[in-house]
Design a protein around this motif. Structure first.
Motif, PDB file in Angstrom:
ATOM      1  N   PHE A 155       0.857  -1.187   0.000  1.00 40.62           N
ATOM      2  CA  PHE A 155       0.000   0.000   0.000  1.00 40.62           C
ATOM      3  C   PHE A 155       0.889   1.232   0.000  1.00 40.62           C
ATOM      4  O   PHE A 155       2.093   1.159   0.290  1.00 40.62           O
ATOM      5  N   SER A 156       0.292   2.374  -0.379  1.00 38.37           N
ATOM      6  CA  SER A 156       1.059   3.611  -0.442  1.00 38.37           C
ATOM      7  C   SER A 156       1.609   3.938   0.939  1.00 38.37           C
ATOM      8  O   SER A 156       0.856   4.088   1.898  1.00 38.37           O
ATOM      9  N   LEU A 157       2.919   4.044   1.033  1.00 38.41           N
ATOM     10  CA  LEU A 157       3.566   4.292   2.326  1.00 38.41           C
ATOM     11  C   LEU A 157       3.235   5.667   2.877  1.00 38.41           C
ATOM     12  O   LEU A 157       3.178   5.863   4.089  1.00 38.41           O
ATOM     13  N   ALA A 158       3.034   6.617   2.008  1.00 37.78           N
ATOM     14  CA  ALA A 158       2.613   7.962   2.414  1.00 37.78           C
ATOM     15  C   ALA A 158       2.119   8.672   1.166  1.00 37.78           C
ATOM     16  O   ALA A 158       2.792   8.665   0.138  1.00 37.78           O
ATOM     17  N   HIS A 159       0.947   9.284   1.275  1.00 33.11           N
ATOM     18  CA  HIS A 159       0.439  10.046   0.138  1.00 33.11           C
ATOM     19  C   HIS A 159       1.002  11.463   0.210  1.00 33.11           C
ATOM     20  O   HIS A 159       1.922  11.742   0.978  1.00 33.11           O
ATOM     21  N   HIS A 160       0.451  12.376  -0.594  1.00 36.61           N
ATOM     22  CA  HIS A 160       0.994  13.738  -0.638  1.00 36.61           C
ATOM     23  C   HIS A 160       0.948  14.416   0.720  1.00 36.61           C
ATOM     24  O   HIS A 160       1.726  15.340   0.982  1.00 36.61           O
ATOM     25  N   ASP A 161       0.036  13.959   1.590  1.00 38.93           N
ATOM     26  CA  ASP A 161      -0.061  14.587   2.918  1.00 38.93           C
ATOM     27  C   ASP A 161       1.120  14.232   3.819  1.00 38.93           C
ATOM     28  O   ASP A 161       1.334  14.870   4.850  1.00 38.93           O
ATOM     29  N   GLY A 162       1.885  13.191   3.472  1.00 39.05           N
ATOM     30  CA  GLY A 162       3.107  12.885   4.195  1.00 39.05           C
ATOM     31  C   GLY A 162       2.978  11.979   5.396  1.00 39.05           C
ATOM     32  O   GLY A 162       3.999  11.569   5.971  1.00 39.05           O
ATOM     33  N   PHE A 163       1.763  11.634   5.805  1.00 39.42           N
ATOM     34  CA  PHE A 163       1.617  10.775   6.979  1.00 39.42           C
ATOM     35  C   PHE A 163       1.988   9.340   6.608  1.00 39.42           C
ATOM     36  O   PHE A 163       1.407   8.751   5.702  1.00 39.42           O
ATOM     37  N   GLY A 164       2.958   8.774   7.326  1.00 40.52           N
ATOM     38  CA  GLY A 164       3.537   7.498   6.947  1.00 40.52           C
ATOM     39  C   GLY A 164       2.841   6.302   7.569  1.00 40.52           C
ATOM     40  O   GLY A 164       2.451   6.335   8.738  1.00 40.52           O
ATOM     41  N   LEU A 165       2.739   5.230   6.801  1.00 42.70           N
ATOM     42  CA  LEU A 165       2.092   4.007   7.275  1.00 42.70           C
ATOM     43  C   LEU A 165       3.109   2.942   7.650  1.00 42.70           C
ATOM     44  O   LEU A 165       2.770   1.758   7.720  1.00 42.70           O
ATOM     45  N   TRP A 166       4.328   3.342   7.905  1.00 39.65           N
ATOM     46  CA  TRP A 166       5.322   2.417   8.439  1.00 39.65           C
ATOM     47  C   TRP A 166       5.894   3.003   9.734  1.00 39.65           C
ATOM     48  O   TRP A 166       5.734   4.194  10.018  1.00 39.65           O
ATOM     49  N   ASP A 167       6.546   2.179  10.514  1.00 41.51           N
ATOM     50  CA  ASP A 167       7.150   2.628  11.761  1.00 41.51           C
ATOM     51  C   ASP A 167       8.500   3.242  11.434  1.00 41.51           C
ATOM     52  O   ASP A 167       9.488   2.534  11.231  1.00 41.51           O
ATOM     53  N   SER A 168       8.533   4.558  11.377  1.00 41.53           N
ATOM     54  CA  SER A 168       9.740   5.264  10.947  1.00 41.53           C
ATOM     55  C   SER A 168      10.531   5.809  12.126  1.00 41.53           C
ATOM     56  O   SER A 168       9.961   6.271  13.118  1.00 41.53           O
ATOM     57  N   ASP A 169      11.837   5.787  11.973  1.00 39.55           N
ATOM     58  CA  ASP A 169      12.726   6.386  12.966  1.00 39.55           C
ATOM     59  C   ASP A 169      13.341   7.685  12.465  1.00 39.55           C
ATOM     60  O   ASP A 169      14.180   8.273  13.158  1.00 39.55           O
ATOM     61  N   VAL A 170      12.923   8.136  11.263  1.00 37.00           N
ATOM     62  CA  VAL A 170      13.529   9.348  10.706  1.00 37.00           C
ATOM     63  C   VAL A 170      12.594  10.556  10.776  1.00 37.00           C
ATOM     64  O   VAL A 170      13.004  11.666  10.497  1.00 37.00           O
ATOM     65  N   TYR A 171      11.319  10.330  11.139  1.00 45.08           N
ATOM     66  CA  TYR A 171      10.411  11.453  11.386  1.00 45.08           C
ATOM     67  C   TYR A 171       9.245  10.968  12.249  1.00 45.08           C
ATOM     68  O   TYR A 171       9.023   9.773  12.412  1.00 45.08           O
ATOM     69  N   ARG A 172       8.524  11.908  12.845  1.00 40.87           N
ATOM     70  CA  ARG A 172       7.549  11.542  13.876  1.00 40.87           C
ATOM     71  C   ARG A 172       6.141  11.276  13.360  1.00 40.87           C
ATOM     72  O   ARG A 172       5.352  10.608  14.031  1.00 40.87           O
ATOM     73  N   TRP A 173       5.809  11.765  12.151  1.00 46.29           N
ATOM     74  CA  TRP A 173       4.425  11.695  11.670  1.00 46.29           C
ATOM     75  C   TRP A 173       4.175  10.370  10.963  1.00 46.29           C
ATOM     76  O   TRP A 173       4.072  10.295   9.744  1.00 46.29           O
ATOM     77  N   ASN A 174       4.043   9.309  11.753  1.00 44.93           N
ATOM     78  CA  ASN A 174       3.843   7.980  11.177  1.00 44.93           C
ATOM     79  C   ASN A 174       3.107   7.090  12.161  1.00 44.93           C
ATOM     80  O   ASN A 174       3.031   7.380  13.358  1.00 44.93           O
ATOM     81  N   VAL A 175       2.554   5.985  11.638  1.00 38.47           N
ATOM     82  CA  VAL A 175       1.700   5.099  12.447  1.00 38.47           C
ATOM     83  C   VAL A 175       2.456   4.358  13.534  1.00 38.47           C
ATOM     84  O   VAL A 175       1.834   3.807  14.450  1.00 38.47           O
ATOM     85  N   GLY A 176       3.767   4.315  13.456  1.00 35.04           N
ATOM     86  CA  GLY A 176       4.524   3.688  14.526  1.00 35.04           C
ATOM     87  C   GLY A 176       4.600   4.551  15.762  1.00 35.04           C
ATOM     88  O   GLY A 176       4.743   4.051  16.887  1.00 35.04           O
ATOM     89  N   LYS A 177       4.477   5.867  15.563  1.00 33.78           N
ATOM     90  CA  LYS A 177       4.618   6.809  16.670  1.00 33.78           C
ATOM     91  C   LYS A 177       3.304   7.457  17.068  1.00 33.78           C
ATOM     92  O   LYS A 177       3.183   8.011  18.152  1.00 33.78           O
TER      93      LYS A 177
END
Length: 484
Positions: A103-125
């Protein structure tokens, strides 16, 4: 020893599409994100809610209040994924006949659907606090499906601004002035690393974070395939970085012992994302795809009639429409990637499931005519005009009106077998004109069963009596024509 790729087009264009992709023909992904929470308009909700001239803004104010009181980040709490079952998704995807998914990891809005350690706006955090992409990746691979990693976020800088045009770098200054005066969340410095607008952030920081995100996904999940939405990948300031990331991906794949690929999109700008000889050319909804294309190519399409993401009261493409597109694409030397629209709680609506399972059942019985095939000398017979929709100077391929009068051909890689298909079930007889007396035919059989087939050949073509045949579905028919 795998080849080492340099960050140049001369080096990267030597990369060839892996056999698994050319053989697989069909894949799935999904547009799933914060835009599915309001469930209105389309996946650009986050942008249009900040544009007073747009109906999405008006609906947002009515339901939630001003963008100052209820900004787009407020939807994070509603993106629960509470019913997201990666095993259920993977089982459905496998049953559909797809050979890769994601699935799209992040659309134009930038909210990420993976657990990221490089930015805070994601479903892991935030929100679900789960690694949604990682969970699906594991479930897919357990079932033998390959993993696709689609990215949309290269266009994210200033995307939320009303009237933003990425090509001439302009926006609606009056609306921006109003938003600043009213204190819209969009312009709050606290959210600068989410909205990425020039009033509170710098493009250089955005671009640096984009690189970190893409590299993180490559290294963490080892995707088999990557896809990027339109961006200025060939422009000064972008191209060098794009080359470095692509080379990194291909070289990492060599270290993993994997054969991977990149889809190379043709955006509205009519300029390919990357060098035109690199990767697999991708046409969104068939937009501007020529009648014949010599290189391997892919069409991606959405299952819904209104949005790539989930919205209320959306109609979904039927199994017949989806299968007609797949068969037509394969006959012409291409493949198809279909996007689903999950709900914010992680459920895939029944209407989408039904269409996938319809198509999957047909492929279970007739997949021999699709998987691993190559184009024959004739691709199609029937009305072509009904397959084309013209809009704003672009041509799109559409498949809602296909029927048994539409005939398609594929062939086995050894050239000994031609598969003759109709995009519907013939009620009486059907004649495949290209299989006339000049083609030596040894035997004709139905692909899906061992029912005896009555056939004859003449200068008019191969005529098959379909009246007495019992077909397992109402979607399409496929015959195996063994050549002398």
């Amino acid at each position: 020893m795998s080849a080492t790729y340099q960050a140049t087009w001369e080096s990267l264009t030597r990369h060839e599409a892996p056999a698994w992709f050319n053989e697989g023909k069909f894949g799935l992904y999904a547009h799933w994100g914060l835009y599915s929470v309001p469930g209105f308009g389309n996946e650009w909700y986050g942008k249009w809610m900040n544009d007073p001239a747009h109906e999405i803004h008006q609906r947002h104010v009515e339901r939630f209040g001003s963008p100052a009181d209820y900004g787009y980040t407020k939807f994070i709490d509603g993106f629960t994924a509470e019913h997201f079952d990666p095993d259920d998704w993977a089982e459905l995807f496998a049953a559909s006949g797809a050979r890769y998914a994601g699935f799209s990891l992040a659309h134009h809005d930038g909210f990420g659907l993976w657990d990221s350690d490089v930015y805070r706006w994601n479903v892991g955090k935030m929100g679900p606090k789960r690694d949604l992409y990682g969970e699906l990746a594991e479930a897919l691979r357990a079932r033998g499906l390959r993993l696709v990693a689609p990215f949309h976020i290269i266009r994210g800088f200033n995307w939320f601004l009303a009237g933003w045009n990425q090509w001439d770098q302009t926006f609606d200054a009056a609306v921006v002035e109003r938003g600043l005066a009213e204190g819209w969340e969009l312009f709050d410095p606290e959210y600068a690393d989410f909205y990425w607008v020039q009033q509170t952030s710098k493009f250089e920081d955005f671009f640096q974070q984009w690189q970190l995100k893409v590299r993180e996904v490559i290294d963490k999940y080892q995707p088999d395939m990557m896809w990027f939405d339109g961006g200025k990948f060939r422009d000064d300031g972008y191209e060098e970085t794009a080359l470095e990331i692509l080379a990194h991906y291909l070289n990492q794949a060599g270290a993993w012992g994997k054969e991977v690929l990149v889809l190379n999109k043709l955006p509205v700008s009519m300029q390919y994302n990357f060098h035109p000889d690199f990767g697999i050319i991708n046409f969104e909804k068939g937009r501007d795809r020529p009648l014949h294309y010599e290189r391997p190519w892919n069409d991606d399409m959405r299952i819904g009639d209104q949005s790539w993401g989930w919205v209320e009261n959306q109609l979904y493409a039927s199994g017949h429409t989806l299968l007609s597109k797949l068969i037509d694409c394969v006959a012409r030397g291409g493949s198809m990637m279909l996007s689903l629209s999950p709900k914010p709680d992680g459920r895939i609506p029944e209407g989408q499931r039904d269409s996938l399972l319809e198509m999957g059942a047909w492929l279970t019985w007739n997949g021999e005519a699709i998987y691993g095939t190559v184009p024959w000398t004739t691709h199609s017979e029937g009305d072509l005009e009904k397959l084309w929709h013209h809009e704003r100077g672009h041509k799109f391929w559409v498949y809602e009106n296909c029927n048994a009068d539409d005939r398609r051909y594929t062939q086995s890689t050894d050239g000994k077998t031609v598969y003759a298909l109709t995009l519907g079930i013939p009620q009486k007889s059907v004649t495949f004109e290209a299989l006339d007396g000049s083609v030596g035919i040894e035997y004709v059989s139905l692909v899906e069963s061992d029912q005896p087939v009555s056939w004859s050949q003449s200068e008019a073509g191969l005529t098959i009596d379909a009246a007495k045949l019992n077909f397992k579905t109402k979607l399409a028919a496929a015959w195996k024509v063994e050549l002398q």
